[in-house]
Design a protein around this motif. Structure first.
Motif, short mmCIF file in Angstrom:
data_model
loop_
_atom_site.label_atom_id
_atom_site.label_comp_id
_atom_site.label_asym_id
_atom_site.label_seq_id
_atom_site.Cartn_x
_atom_site.Cartn_y
_atom_site.Cartn_z
N PHE A 190 0.69 -1.14 -0.12
CA PHE A 190 0.03 -0.09 -0.04
C PHE A 190 0.99 1.31 0.12
O PHE A 190 0.37 2.23 -0.23
CB PHE A 190 -0.98 0.05 1.33
N THR A 191 2.13 1.12 0.39
CA THR A 191 3.05 2.44 0.32
C THR A 191 3.94 2.47 -0.55
O THR A 191 5.03 3.21 -0.65
CB THR A 191 3.69 2.39 1.77
N ALA A 192 3.99 1.57 -1.65
CA ALA A 192 4.89 1.45 -2.82
C ALA A 192 4.24 2.24 -3.84
O ALA A 192 3.45 1.93 -4.65
CB ALA A 192 4.98 -0.10 -3.23
N LEU A 193 4.59 3.72 -3.88
CA LEU A 193 4.05 4.71 -4.51
C LEU A 193 4.73 5.21 -5.81
O LEU A 193 4.37 6.19 -6.23
CB LEU A 193 3.31 5.86 -3.37
N GLY A 194 5.84 4.70 -6.04
CA GLY A 194 6.88 5.28 -7.01
C GLY A 194 6.19 5.38 -8.38
O GLY A 194 6.27 6.53 -8.99
N ASP A 195 5.71 4.11 -8.88
CA ASP A 195 4.78 4.28 -10.30
C ASP A 195 3.87 5.32 -10.15
O ASP A 195 3.57 6.24 -11.11
CB ASP A 195 4.37 2.88 -10.44
N TYR A 196 2.99 5.38 -9.19
CA TYR A 196 1.91 6.03 -9.07
C TYR A 196 2.23 7.71 -8.98
O TYR A 196 1.71 8.50 -9.77
CB TYR A 196 1.08 5.89 -7.93
N ASP A 197 3.28 8.07 -8.34
CA ASP A 197 4.00 9.32 -8.57
C ASP A 197 4.29 9.80 -9.82
O ASP A 197 4.07 10.96 -10.13
CB ASP A 197 5.04 9.51 -7.58
N GLU A 198 4.68 8.84 -10.71
CA GLU A 198 5.14 9.37 -12.03
C GLU A 198 3.77 9.61 -12.99
O GLU A 198 3.81 10.53 -13.57
CB GLU A 198 5.99 8.00 -12.73
N VAL A 199 2.88 8.87 -12.59
CA VAL A 199 1.56 9.14 -13.42
C VAL A 199 1.08 10.37 -13.18
O VAL A 199 0.21 11.11 -13.73
CB VAL A 199 0.72 7.83 -12.91
N VAL A 200 1.05 10.66 -11.45
CA VAL A 200 0.35 11.91 -11.18
C VAL A 200 1.21 13.09 -11.73
O VAL A 200 0.65 14.15 -12.00
CB VAL A 200 0.31 11.94 -9.77
N ARG A 201 2.52 12.98 -11.49
CA ARG A 201 3.34 14.06 -12.05
C ARG A 201 3.09 14.56 -13.64
O ARG A 201 2.95 15.57 -14.19
CB ARG A 201 4.87 13.69 -12.15
N ASP A 202 2.88 13.35 -14.39
CA ASP A 202 2.54 13.25 -15.79
C ASP A 202 1.26 14.19 -16.05
O ASP A 202 1.06 15.02 -16.74
CB ASP A 202 2.46 12.07 -16.42
N TYR A 203 0.28 13.92 -15.30
CA TYR A 203 -1.14 14.48 -15.33
C TYR A 203 -1.07 15.99 -14.92
O TYR A 203 -1.31 16.76 -15.64
CB TYR A 203 -2.01 13.90 -14.11
N TYR A 204 -0.39 16.19 -13.88
CA TYR A 204 -0.30 17.81 -13.44
C TYR A 204 0.50 18.41 -14.50
O TYR A 204 0.17 19.91 -15.00
CB TYR A 204 0.47 17.76 -12.25
N LEU A 205 1.49 17.82 -14.95
CA LEU A 205 2.27 18.63 -16.01
C LEU A 205 1.52 18.94 -17.39
O LEU A 205 1.75 19.89 -18.01
CB LEU A 205 3.61 17.96 -16.50
N GLN A 206 0.84 17.91 -17.78
CA GLN A 206 -0.16 18.21 -18.92
C GLN A 206 -1.46 18.80 -18.94
O GLN A 206 -2.28 19.01 -19.73
CB GLN A 206 -0.21 16.50 -19.58
N ARG A 207 -1.90 19.00 -17.68
CA ARG A 207 -3.24 19.48 -17.34
C ARG A 207 -3.19 21.03 -17.95
O ARG A 207 -2.51 21.91 -17.66
CB ARG A 207 -3.47 19.69 -15.75
N PRO A 208 -4.47 21.41 -18.66
CA PRO A 208 -4.47 22.74 -19.32
C PRO A 208 -4.67 23.71 -18.40
O PRO A 208 -4.27 24.89 -18.63
CB PRO A 208 -5.48 22.42 -20.09
N SER A 209 -5.21 23.56 -17.27
CA SER A 209 -5.64 24.53 -16.44
C SER A 209 -4.77 24.34 -15.07
O SER A 209 -4.54 23.18 -14.44
CB SER A 209 -7.09 24.55 -15.92
N HIS A 210 -3.84 25.19 -14.79
CA HIS A 210 -2.93 25.22 -13.65
C HIS A 210 -2.22 24.26 -13.36
O HIS A 210 -1.84 23.41 -12.65
CB HIS A 210 -4.01 25.42 -12.26
N PRO A 211 -1.25 23.90 -14.67
CA PRO A 211 -0.25 22.67 -14.51
C PRO A 211 0.79 23.06 -13.67
O PRO A 211 0.86 24.24 -13.17
CB PRO A 211 0.40 22.80 -16.10
N LYS A 212 1.34 22.09 -12.86
CA LYS A 212 2.52 22.15 -11.97
C LYS A 212 3.48 20.90 -12.09
O LYS A 212 3.21 19.82 -12.43
CB LYS A 212 1.99 22.41 -10.69
N ASP A 213 4.53 21.11 -11.58
CA ASP A 213 5.63 20.01 -11.47
C ASP A 213 5.71 19.41 -10.04
O ASP A 213 6.33 20.00 -9.35
CB ASP A 213 6.87 20.43 -11.94
#
Length: 245
Positions: A190-213
């Protein structure tokens, strides 16, 4: 839309058209909320629609959500409510202690949350957008004063509903492997979150409204770096609930 697709395509909407909901639509939404599951049929929930512009504006400022609370088609406040039960017990000369303990308070919180989710799903099924407004807990005492709430009630959150003007994409949730298991709690899994962090980072970078890294781990560390809303516990106690038994 199929129910599964409706649920999995949920997004919070913070940009609404200035179009009021019709009375018929609001009645449908309230009926849906009212039909939610309730522990032991306690029905420990009340819903207050906020219509008065001045009242709505002040609640918007308290919640720091002014842009969309003021503009949405309707705004409801969901109240965990055991006042009715206390009233019934007092009228019968019975002790109210069984109503005011932590378990009963949790029942009211769960009942109210289920009712709100029912309303949210009913709204989204009609093509409307919603956003939960937990910011009301920034100043619960003032919210209670504004809404004339009696003891044994706690305003948990608001719900804005309206016609969406814009929407962000669906946020990627935790993978099932990070929050579902069978027969035991697999802490390492439940705490092995490395892969999920990469998915979330990609989502935020590509989000058209208020993107962030950033990634999910970073957002959680930042969010819980400080104690939030310490006055909530004091307010709940002042409303008559005992949190230690």
């Amino acid at each position: 839309m199929e129910v599964f697709d409706l649920l999995t395509q949920h997004v919070s909407v913070r940009d609404f058209e200035a179009t009021p909901l019709s009375a018929a639509t609001k009645q449908q939404l309230l009926t849906a909320a009212h039909a939610g599951s309730s522990s032991n049929f306690v029905q420990a929930t009340s819903i207050i629609e906020v219509q008065a512009p001045a009242l709505r504006n002040e609640l918007a400022e308290i919640s720091q959500s002014a842009a969309y609370v003021k503009k949405s088609g309707a705004f409801f406040v969901f109240v965990a409510d055991l006042y009715r039960q206390v009233h019934l017990l007092e009228a019968a000369g019975q002790a109210v202690a069984p109503v005011t303990n932590l378990e009963s308070f949790l029942v009211s919180v769960v009942d109210t949350t289920i009712a709100a989710e029912n309303m949210a799903v009913a709204a989204e099924a009609q093509g409307l957008g919603i956003c939960f407004i937990g910011g009301l807990r920034n100043d619960l005492a003032r919210v209670a004063e504004l809404l004339h709430l009696p003891k044994y009630t706690v305003p948990l959150f608001g719900l804005t509903i309206g016609v969406p003007r814009t929407k962000n994409g669906v946020k990627p949730r935790l993978p099932l492997a990070n929050f579902t298991a069978v027969d035991t709690y697999p802490a390492a899994q439940f705490t092995a979150l490395g892969d999920y962090d990469e998915v979330v980072r990609d989502y935020y970078l590509q989000r058209p409204s208020h993107p962030k890294d950033t990634d999910w781990t970073t957002t959680q560390r930042d969010f819980f770096a400080t104690l939030r809303r310490p006055a909530v516990a004091a307010f709940v106690k002042a409303q008559g609930f005992e949190l230690t038994r």
